[in-house]
Each structure stands twice: as C-alpha cells, then as structure tokens.
Design a protein around this motif. Sequence first.
Motif, PDB file in Angstrom:
ATOM      1  N   ASP A 129       0.862  -1.174   0.000  1.00  0.00           N
ATOM      2  CA  ASP A 129       0.000   0.000   0.000  1.00  0.00           C
ATOM      3  C   ASP A 129       0.904   1.232   0.000  1.00  0.00           C
ATOM      4  OD1 ASP A 129      -1.777   2.043   0.457  1.00  0.00           O
ATOM      5  OD2 ASP A 129      -2.372   1.409   2.465  1.00  0.00           O
ATOM      6  N   SER A 131      -0.170   4.217  -1.044  1.00  0.00           N
ATOM      7  CA  SER A 131      -1.074   5.352  -1.297  1.00  0.00           C
ATOM      8  C   SER A 131      -0.762   6.583  -0.445  1.00  0.00           C
ATOM      9  CB  SER A 131      -2.517   4.915  -1.061  1.00  0.00           C
ATOM     10  OG  SER A 131      -2.665   4.440   0.256  1.00  0.00           O
ATOM     11  N   THR A 132      -0.261   6.379   0.778  1.00  0.00           N
ATOM     12  CA  THR A 132      -0.044   7.535   1.666  1.00  0.00           C
ATOM     13  C   THR A 132       1.274   8.241   1.323  1.00  0.00           C
ATOM     14  OG1 THR A 132      -1.124   6.220   3.362  1.00  0.00           O
ATOM     15  CG2 THR A 132      -0.053   8.238   4.097  1.00  0.00           C
ATOM     16  N   THR A 206      -5.791   8.918   3.322  1.00  0.00           N
ATOM     17  CA  THR A 206      -4.846   9.432   2.329  1.00  0.00           C
ATOM     18  C   THR A 206      -5.255  10.810   1.797  1.00  0.00           C
ATOM     19  OG1 THR A 206      -4.490   7.150   1.690  1.00  0.00           O
ATOM     20  CG2 THR A 206      -3.505   8.809   0.289  1.00  0.00           C
TER      21      THR A 206
ATOM     22  N   GLU B 130     -13.949   1.403  -3.618  1.00  0.00           N
ATOM     23  CA  GLU B 130     -13.449   1.537  -2.243  1.00  0.00           C
ATOM     24  C   GLU B 130     -14.524   1.236  -1.201  1.00  0.00           C
ATOM     25  OE1 GLU B 130     -12.374   5.673  -2.638  1.00  0.00           O
ATOM     26  OE2 GLU B 130     -10.268   5.189  -2.349  1.00  0.00           O
TER      27      GLU B 130
END
Lengths: 242, 281
Positions: A129, A131-132, A206, B130
């Motif tokens: 992950d 994304s951040t 995020t 999501e």
Amino acid sequence: MFRRVAVIAEGVVKELVRRKDFYLILALLIIVVIYSASFSFGGEKGFTRYFKEMGITFTYLFSVIIGVIFAARQIPQEMESKTIYPLLAHPVSRFEFILGKFFGVFLVAAVSFTVFYSIFIGSVLLRRDFSTPWLLFADGYLLHLLLLSFFVSMTILLSLFLSTAANTMITIIFYFATNWFGATLPGYIFLPHPELFDIKEKIVHTQDVIPGWVLSYLTVYAVCYTILFVALSDLVFRKRDL
Amino acid sequence: MMRQRIAIFPVGVILISYVAAVLLGSSLKSYFIVQEQGQDVIQKMFGGLRALVGDWAFIKGEEYYHRGLPFMKAMAYHHGESVLAGRMEHLGEESGHDHQHEDRESKKDLFSKIYASVKVTGDSHLTPSEEKEVLPWFYVEVRFNPHDIRGYSIGGYWLQEFGRPEEALKFLKEGERNNPNSASIQMSLAWYYYTTRDFNSAIEYLEKARKLWLDDKEPNHIINEYMRSDRFFTFILLADIYKNIGQPMDALDTYIDLYYIDPSQNVMEKAMQLTKHESGA
C-alpha cells in the motif's frame, strides 16, 4: 547545567531498557499488526484503511501510554525510595531535576514511538500500500512527537499532586476525551487542544499533507504548553517540603 | 497560601474531567441503542460499554463512507438514508436522498482553519471500488453489540452490494438469531430474498416485519429516521410485491396499514392509483 540535566535524563532512558514495559507493548503492537493484517470480513480481504486505522491507532496509543506511565512514576518513585535526597544534595537544582526528568521521559516516549511508527510504516509497505504520501507520514511523526511532549510535561506536573495510578488514569482519559470530542465540547476554547496533533484520519484516508504554517503554529502551540507545564512543575516542586 | 492556590489546580483538572465526561455522555445520546429490559446492574454496566463500542464502530463506518465525520449529529443517519435510496432505486422509485457530494461550510476563524487542515472535514462518498472499506466496521459493531440491529441491516445490505449474497444471508440470519423480534432484520432478510427473486420467502419475512411494526413493541419503536425509513420501506416493498404477483387488494391493505401508523408518508396517492387501476381493469 546541561550536563546535570543530561545525567538525570540518561537515568530515565536506562530505565526503559531495564524495565519490561516497552518490550511487552512492542510485542502487543506486533500481535495487533499481524492480527489486523489477517482479518477477513464477509469473505473479503485487503482492507487497507481498516489496517492503517488499527496500526496507527495502536502506534499512537501505545507511545502515549509509555510516555504517561514513565512520566507519572518518576517523581513519586524517587520520593518513595528516598533516592531524591542524595540527588538533591548534589549541586542539582530542583529545576534541573524537573527538566532532566522531562527530557528523559520525552526521549523514552520518542524512541518508543519511533520504533512503533517504523513497524507501522513497514507493515503498510509490506502490504504494497503505497497510497499515503511520505510527507504525510512525516507530518504524523512530527505532530505526534509534539503531542508526546505535551502529555509528558502535563503528566509530570500532575505527578506532583496525584498518585501514579490516578495520574495515569486521568491523563489517558483526557487523551481519549480530547481526541474523540475535543472540538465539540462547549467552552473548550479555554482548554488545550491536543487533538490537533492527531492526523490519523488524514493518514488513513490518504488526504493532503499538512500546510507548513499549520505545522509551525502547532509546534509553537505545543512548545508553549510544554514550557507552561514544566514551569508550573518547577514552581510547585520548589515550594514543596521534602 | 501559595500551596493552597496550587492545590486548586488538580481539583480543577478533576472537575473539568467530570464536566467533560458528563458532556460526552449527552453527545452520545443519539447513538445509544435502547437496551433490553430486566438486566441487573452489572449487565447494564458492561452492556452499556459494549453498546458504546458498537456505536463507535458504526460511527467509524459512517466516517469511512463519508471520508470523515466532522459534525456527527448532522451525519448520523445519512448512511441509512443512502441504503434506503439504493433500495428505492431498485424498485424504480425516488427516495429524496441527495447523493451529491458536499463540502462542509468552512468557517473563517483560525481554530477552524487549523482544524480543517489536520482533520478530514470534506464529505464525499467512497468510490464504488473503495466501498468495501466500510465492511469491517459493521462486523466490529455487531461483535461488540449483538443487539445492534442497525449494524446487521446495513452490513447485510453492503455484503449483497459487494456480490457476497451467501455471506449477507449468514450475517442477517445471525442478526435474526440475536434479535428475533426485530422488524428491521426481518425486512433486511425479505430484501435479500426479493433480490434473489424468491418472492414467497420475501413475502413471508415482510409479513413478519409488518406485524412487528404494527405491534410497535421493543425493539421496533421508532427512535430515529433510519428506523422510520426501514418501516416505510417494509410496507412499500410488500405492496410492490403484491401488486406484481397480482394481489392488488393485499397491496391496498398494506398501503392503508402504512398510512394508519405513519400518516406523514404520502402513500394514499399510491393507494388511489391502485384503486383506479383496478376499477379501470
């Protein structure tokens, strides 16, 4: 003066290595992270936000617990075991004693938080992950260090009035109360706002990084409160008959 | 004198904590699920705590769905409304729920600006890919509070939406076992059977739900808009099925029942249309 403060702080840091609290909490965090990663709900897996939420919540909470527990027991412990007398018989002023304790506990909390935060970020990256943004992680790190400074200094001040257990309990309740309801409490403008240092939501969902002026403002804000609490602790401790 | 002044400080902190705790309690009132009657003190204490964690999980689900929950009171039932909107769209009707993404009115003072910078304050729904992120919170909600009917209903709805009908049925059946007298759960089960085109089972569950709503006993007292939506939808869905399987008089009865318990719902128009249609035929 700095050398004397550093010696007292060093004593507190050594306590972190000697005591089992840190290792126990570290093991707990690792269990929470592994457990959260293995969760499946309704046959679905790979919940990135839920995983980040669990990881960062416990990372923040555990570092606050370590900071508060260490801060709450420093002065009462020295007084109970009477080790404070030989210490103050040396050319160590009461202010240096308080300052040394503050820096020592802050360092303990900061080191613990750094280890916990690294585990959290590592586990997020292991799950692929990305994304951040890194800058948001850095913002979260800096702001939580400020929060630790706030709570450590506040707990040291309260330790001059309350028992270790009562102090720990009240401070942890205060941490939760401000975090959950801080901005919604009426008249809260007159009280501190430690919830502003918690950007968990931003990291979990995020969002954008924190603007520079807000970071600067919050840094000054936390430093002001820390100085206020340390100064109050010094004032109280100076007047106390030992 | 100085010591006395200083001693006021911890007392002040304790007083503030107490006042804060009281205020916190009042802000949670809207989320609190009415507990079963006849519990002893210990059960009440731990039951309350468990329900509180369940409510917290529901709020987290809301927060995820809206990517932030800055003003809880205003948002409390939006998720339920969205579920109603989804179901009504399925029936080809409008619910009046606005799906538009909205940004909170931003205040100009410094505190609000800082708050908006460090917290998620914008309200925009998760993208369809999501949406599954809300799911864990409904599981957490019902694990902590198995009597949280809302958690089962909305969680079951989402499981179906995510293409997990078997899991949805398992989840709702578990909800039924834990809350056998809940009209909302009966309605959710009926919705499951309706979407799988098993109309006989759907009618069976809807009739149970209808009876429970008409009885108006715990846990089916209308305590919020979400429950009102659920009750409304039970009757609308039942009438719709009756109409479609050629039982207009049963549909008419259903509309009349709804009008009887909630005259604010504009169903008489539907009933009149049905009567006209029948007389015309």
